[in-house]
Design a protein around this motif. Structure first.
Motif, short mmCIF file in Angstrom:
data_model
loop_
_atom_site.label_atom_id
_atom_site.label_comp_id
_atom_site.label_asym_id
_atom_site.label_seq_id
_atom_site.Cartn_x
_atom_site.Cartn_y
_atom_site.Cartn_z
N TRP A 106 38.25 35.99 25.59
CA TRP A 106 38.57 36.36 26.97
C TRP A 106 37.51 37.32 27.51
CZ3 TRP A 106 42.59 34.81 30.12
CH2 TRP A 106 43.62 34.05 29.51
N SER A 107 37.33 37.24 28.85
CA SER A 107 36.48 38.22 29.52
C SER A 107 37.13 38.65 30.82
CB SER A 107 35.09 37.64 29.81
OG SER A 107 35.17 36.69 30.87
N ARG A 108 36.81 39.90 31.26
CA ARG A 108 37.19 40.36 32.60
C ARG A 108 35.89 40.62 33.34
NH1 ARG A 108 40.19 45.89 34.59
NH2 ARG A 108 40.30 45.27 36.79
N LEU A 143 36.51 40.90 26.28
CA LEU A 143 37.67 41.71 25.89
C LEU A 143 37.89 41.64 24.38
CD1 LEU A 143 40.20 40.79 28.73
CD2 LEU A 143 38.74 42.80 28.57
N LEU A 179 46.37 36.50 25.46
CA LEU A 179 45.92 37.84 25.87
C LEU A 179 47.13 38.68 26.25
CD1 LEU A 179 43.77 39.93 26.74
CD2 LEU A 179 43.73 38.79 28.98
N ASP A 196 44.24 47.57 36.32
CA ASP A 196 44.10 46.33 35.55
C ASP A 196 44.03 45.09 36.43
OD1 ASP A 196 44.11 47.53 32.99
OD2 ASP A 196 46.30 47.78 33.12
N LYS A 249 40.24 39.49 37.89
CA LYS A 249 40.13 38.14 37.35
C LYS A 249 39.88 38.19 35.85
CE LYS A 249 38.69 35.75 41.51
NZ LYS A 249 37.66 34.98 42.21
N TYR A 250 40.60 37.28 35.12
CA TYR A 250 40.48 37.18 33.67
C TYR A 250 40.13 35.72 33.34
CZ TYR A 250 42.60 41.82 33.32
OH TYR A 250 42.85 43.15 33.42
N THR A 251 39.15 35.50 32.47
CA THR A 251 38.67 34.15 32.14
C THR A 251 38.79 33.92 30.64
OG1 THR A 251 37.09 34.21 33.95
CG2 THR A 251 36.73 32.53 32.26
N CYS A 252 39.33 32.70 30.29
CA CYS A 252 39.40 32.28 28.87
C CYS A 252 38.31 31.25 28.62
CB CYS A 252 40.78 31.69 28.57
SG CYS A 252 40.90 31.05 26.87
N THR A 262 40.12 30.46 34.70
CA THR A 262 40.26 31.84 35.19
C THR A 262 41.58 32.00 35.95
OG1 THR A 262 37.87 32.05 35.41
CG2 THR A 262 39.23 33.62 36.66
#
Length: 1029
Positions: A452-454, A459, A473, A482, A485-488, A500
């Motif tokens: 995962w990334s933000r 992350l 996550l 918090d 956007k969060y991307t897998c 995302t």
């Protein structure tokens, strides 16, 4: 270079799959393997029906459509050749023959996804040969004895049904004739006792039933001759037809047990279950020769007893029914899509008796442990799955009663990561201070690596962030910072992909008023409060659970109600609380992002729960000891226990006498007293407290008290009557509940009145109700003192009180000395006589018999009338007019009539005129009506008219007036209301009454002419209107 190797691998995999499946590649998401919609069923086909066809059905659902093959006894059926035709998947066999076509048939359904095999269908041929032409040996039997005629059926398949003919068709022996029995096991005909009119020719008639035809044939004559026996002996029953000591039957099917006995009188039959209660479904057959138990369950297993009994004794026989069962699935596999290189574990579990074995098939071929495949009974494990493991799998459970199949399709997947079907959620709301879970589930095979990334930040696990191995996550203790956007990202050796979502942070939900603990009595109402605050941008809902189970407040049948109010109030109202509603209540206030909960304990006090573990100990003749364990007191101490019981003669539970009389709440045992010996009982225990009585315990097992000598004497002692030199004594047979034991009978004692020694007789039959003592020197109507007592295996009971019974009476020896007869009319005479004085000691006079016959008839044809008392006069009616009769009177008692009196002669009077009064007319005067008629003239052969009778009827009142022959008119009052009167007028004289003339008179208040009322006259069914002046 890597892509080239991968393409090469996929091509090789496709080639392998194509080769194994017998077609091109099975396409995931488009194709599906075969699943049977119709399978072949076993069939019995009539032998010799060569022009017909056998059809074995087979139909499977599949994409692409399935092709079909057939096996017989494991060998390929040559479809399209010889006599075999395939219609869709169905096999048609033309001109079937037993030698070539008998066997076990299975259908295979095949497409490029795999192969499945059907259950086996057995094709057998039914037949019934003719009876041998040889004549049968004649049989003889003495009257009163039992006998049987053997059927000796010819070769056949399947089982036959049997009937017997007497002399000619269609004179069949009736099933409801308890003297005869036809065994459906052997076909033999049994007679409990032969009678003289049984001499005849008997034919065994056999029938075979198949689905498409029926055939019957009958044997040569069995000649039976019954020889007369001047004094056929009575005999106790002997059971001749016995069911097997062990009968095996299938659950869901019907079991039949046969039992029949010889004996004279014809024995009656009854059945019981030795080790439990007879199933109620058997009740229509428990008193006949065939016990039928439909739809068997394992509860029906046990020992059954047939008892044959008559007045001479009884005979019993026992055997066991063992219930077995065909296989039945408890757990089966289901279609599975599994990624390459992973492991597969399937289980198939089946119930049945005997316990079924389980085997496994892949594409119709047996599977065994080898390489990556492990077969362990009900378990199948395939490790490190490869593409060639895809296909149709079947588990097969079988025992000696049947075989069942379960089918599932396995697809081994290989795929680059793809989020199109299951992307990360676009908007992910979460509550401040709470936690959120964001899933990442792309389609991929083998399993991809996930991270995962933000934004641009990768992350990793920290105090607030957790990334699980399967890509989930978790963010804990969420704050506004918090949001974002969060991307897998997903990757395997076939490729990469990402998806995302946006995290939105909201206010947390909190309980502001929690429910409080409550303590109430059963039947009371209670409200549990629950208020909450929440983020205003979201909807708030309340749910309640009891002991961890969510309550369905929409379908609670009035038990629970939500209290209407604001959105942030979720109070719960419990109406007429029951014991089952006690426990921990949790109120949950919930939004789409979070929830908050609070709990409270509700105590409901009520009557105690049912006691448990009820045992019966120390069974004696009239008492037992009961032991039990305490049930729940439901928060109110148990105050006392009551013991209920019922015997096999009552379906109602009744309170039992106990020791101690009052059973305290801390007790766990008591004695039940006052029971009847040798009686079946079951018991229940009920606990109570200040809030009432609770539910009863489960009933105890049924026990039978020990035997004891009888304690009461038979009732209804009496008798009398019978033939000369006989003393008949009668009594009421003892009911089962007073017999106290088996080997039951009666001891009868009698003596002439005023003598000292008693004669005793032992009568060993419970059904007996009379005894006949014969003595050629016995004088008529001799008084005897009689007493009776019962006995059984344990001893004798008390004698009854003494009753006086007289021996048989003798007919009266004298008749009335003089007789007088007077004619009362043409149809009736009065007879009187000098009474007979009761001097002789040969009986008690009951009354007199008047015999009368016409002059030209014989006395033997006389009509008779009996009086019911000692009155020395009687009327005889129904005689003919102007006829001369002879009359005699005889005294009678219970033995018959005595000698007749001297006869007398009487002539009945002439008949009355057979015409009603004629020319009836009437006239009104105010409220009176005067009726006139013509005099009735008697002919020479009729009796003279002495006067007239007029019957006046109005509503429920009636009055009869007599007029002498000089009067032929009468004035009568009319009713004050608008009703009517009915008048009947007829003549009377020495010969009796003549026929009547009837009129109906009413006043009409609607019209008046001067002083004259309109009157309606009804004469012989017709209304006439008269205006009177």
């Amino acid at each position: 270079q890597m892509m080239g190797l991968l393409l090469c691998f996929l091509t090789l995999g496709s080639v392998a799959l194509k080769h194994t499946a017998g077609g091109d590649v099975c396409v995931s998401g488009h194709d599906s393997g075969p699943v049977f919609e119709e399978q072949p069923s076993s069939l019995i086909y009539p032998e010799g029906l060569t022009e017909g066809k056998v059809t074995l059905s087979c139909q499977a659902r599949a994409s692409p459509a399935a092709s079909y093959r057939w096996l017989v006894n494991g060998t390929e059926v040559p479809l399209g050749l010889d006599r075999y035709t395939l219609v869709a998947g169905t096999l048609v066999i033309s001109s079937p023959e037993p030698i070539r076509d008998t066997g076990s048939y299975q259908c295979l359904a095949i497409n490029r996804c795999g192969t499945i095999i059907s259950r086996a269908a057995n094709l057998k041929f039914g037949y019934l040969r003719d009876f041998p032409p040889d004549s049968r040996s004649p049989q003889t039997v003495y009257e009163g004895q039992g006998t049987f005629l053997a059927c000796q059926p010819p070769p056949h398949y399947p089982a036959l049904s049997y009937r017997w003919l007497i002399n000619e068709f269609p004179n069949f022996i009736r099933k409801d004739d308890g003297r005869w029995f036809v065994s459906q096991v052997t076909g033999n005909l049994y007679a409990a006792k032969a009678e003289l009119n049984d001499t005849a020719n008997y034919f065994c008639f056999t029938t075979i039933n198949m689905e498409i035809s029926t055939k019957s044939t009958f044997s040569k004559a069995n000649q039976l001759t019954v020889l007369p026996d001047a004094n056929p002996r009575k005999s106790a029953p002997t059971i001749k037809v016995r069911f097997p000591a062990d009968t095996y039957a299938l659950a869901g099917h019907t079991a039949q047990l046969e039992c029949f006995a010889y004996g004279n009188p014809v024995p009656k039959l009854r059945w019981r279950k030795v080790d439990g209660l007879m199933p109620s479904k058997a009740s229509p057959t428990v008193a006949g020769p065939t016990l039928t138990l439909p739809e068997l369950t394992f509860d029906d297993e046990g020992i059954y007893e047939c008892e044959a009994y008559n007045s001479e004794g009884s005979d019993t026989y026992q055997g066991r029914i063992n219930v077995q069962a065909q296989p039945e699935w408890l757990q089966v596999m289901s279609d599975s899509e599994v990624e390459i290189s992973s492991d597969l574990h399937w289980s198939c579990v089946a119930a049945g008796k005997p316990r079924p074995s389980v085997r496994w098939l892949r594409n119709g071929q047996p599977l065994s442990t080898q390489d990556r495949v492990e077969v362990n009974g009900v378990h199948l494990r395939v490790s490190n799955l490869a593409l060639e493991d895809s296909g149709m799998y079947q588990c097969v459970a079988e025992n000696k009663h049947g075989t069942i199949y379960s089918t599932a399709e396995l697809r081994v997947q290989v795929q680059a990561p793809d989020f199109r079907l299951n992307p990360v959620r676009k908007l992910i709301p979460a509550a401040r201070g709470g936690q959120v879970m964001i899933e990442c589930r792309p389609r991929a095979a083998p399993k991809p690596s996930l991270f995962w990334s933000r934004g641009t930040e990768l992350l990793t696990n920290s105090s607030r962030i957790t990334v699980t191995p399967d890509g989930i996550l978790w963010i804990h203790n969420i704050s506004r910072a918090d949001e974002g956007k969060y991307t897998c990202f997903a990757e395997n050796y076939l490729g990469k992909a990402n998806s995302t979502g946006h995290l939105s942070v909201r206010d947390a939900t909190k309980i502001t008023l929690a429910p409080s603990n409550a303590d109430i009595n059963q039947g009371e109402n209670v409200t549990l409060q629950c208020h909450a605050s929440h983020d205003a941008t979201m909807d708030l809902t309340f749910t309640w659970s009891l002991n961890g189970v969510t309550l369905d407040l929409e379908n609670s049948v009035g038990l629970y109600h939500r209290v209407d109010g604001k959105e942030n109030i979720g109070d719960l109202l419990i109406v007429k609380a029951q014991l089952s509603q006690a426990g921990i209540y949790i109120c949950t206030a919930q939004t789409v992002v979070d929830s908050a909960s609070a709990s409270a304990k509700l105590v409901v006090r009520g009557p105690p729960g049912p006691p448990g573990g009820l045992l019966v100990k120390n069974v004696a003749e009239t008492s037992v000891e009961l032991r039990w364990s305490r049930g729940y007191d439901n928060h109110s101490p148990i105050g006392k226990y009551v013991i209920m019981g019922r015997s096999s003669f009552s379906s109602e539970w009744k309170k039992m006498r106990t020791d101690p009389v009052n059973i305290e709440g801390n007790a766990e045992s008591a004695h039940v007293i006052g029971l009847m010996p040798w009686m079946d009982y079951e018991f229940q225990v009920i606990a109570s407290n200040i809030l009432g009585s609770g539910e009863p315990s489960m009933p105890s097992h049924i026990i039978r008290t020990l035997q004891a000598a009888p304690t009461v004497a038979p009732s209804g002692l009496g008798g009398g009557g019978g033939d000369h030199n006989e003393l008949i004594i009668t009594w009421t047979p003892m009911a089962r509940e007073y017999q106290n034991g088996d080997s039951f009978g009666y001891i009868l004692a009698f003596r002439k009145k005023d003598t000292s020694s008693w004669t005793t007789m032992r009568i060993p039959h419970v059904e007996s109700s009379r005894y006949v003592y014969y003595n050629s020197s016995l004088m008529p109507y001799t008084p005897f003192e009689v007493k009776i007592k019962a006995y059984n295996r344990k001893g004798e009971g008390p004698f009854s009180q003494i009753a006086v019974v007289h021996s048989a009476e003798e007919e009266p020896t004298v008749g009335p000395s003089s007789i007088n007869a007077t004619a009362l009319s043409a149809f009736e005479i009065q007879v009187s006589w000098e009474p007979v004085h009761q001097l002789s000691a040969n009986g008690i006079l009951r009354g007199y018999e008047i015999r009368y016959w016409r002059q030209h008839e014989r006395e033997a044809a006389a009509d008779r009338v009996r009086t019911a008392g000692m009155e020395p006069t009687a009327r005889v009616s129904g005689l003919r007019p102007s006829t001369r009769y002879h009359v005699a009177v005889l005294a009678y008692n219970s033995a018959g009539t005595g000698p007749p009196s001297p006869r007398t002669t009487i002539t009945t009077r002439k008949p009355p005129p057979n015409r009603p009064p004629g020319n009836v007319s009437w006239k009104t005067h105010g409220s009176w009506v005067t009726v006139r008629w013509d005099h009735v003239m008697a002919m020479h052969n009729e009796s003279a008219v002495l006067g007239y009778k007029v019957l006046y009827k109005h509503e429920d009142q009636a009055a009869l007036k007599f007029l002498d022959k000089g009067k032929t008119s009468l004035s009568l009052p009319l009713p004050k209301d608008n009703g009517y009167i009915v008048l009947e007028i007829w003549s009377w004289g020495e010969g009796g009454d003549g026929p009547a003339h009837e009129i109906i008179v009413s006043r009409d208040s609607g019209e008046k002419f001067g002083n004259t009322n309109q009157i309606f006259l009804f004469h012989r069914g017709v209304f006439e209107k008269h205006d009177n002046s």
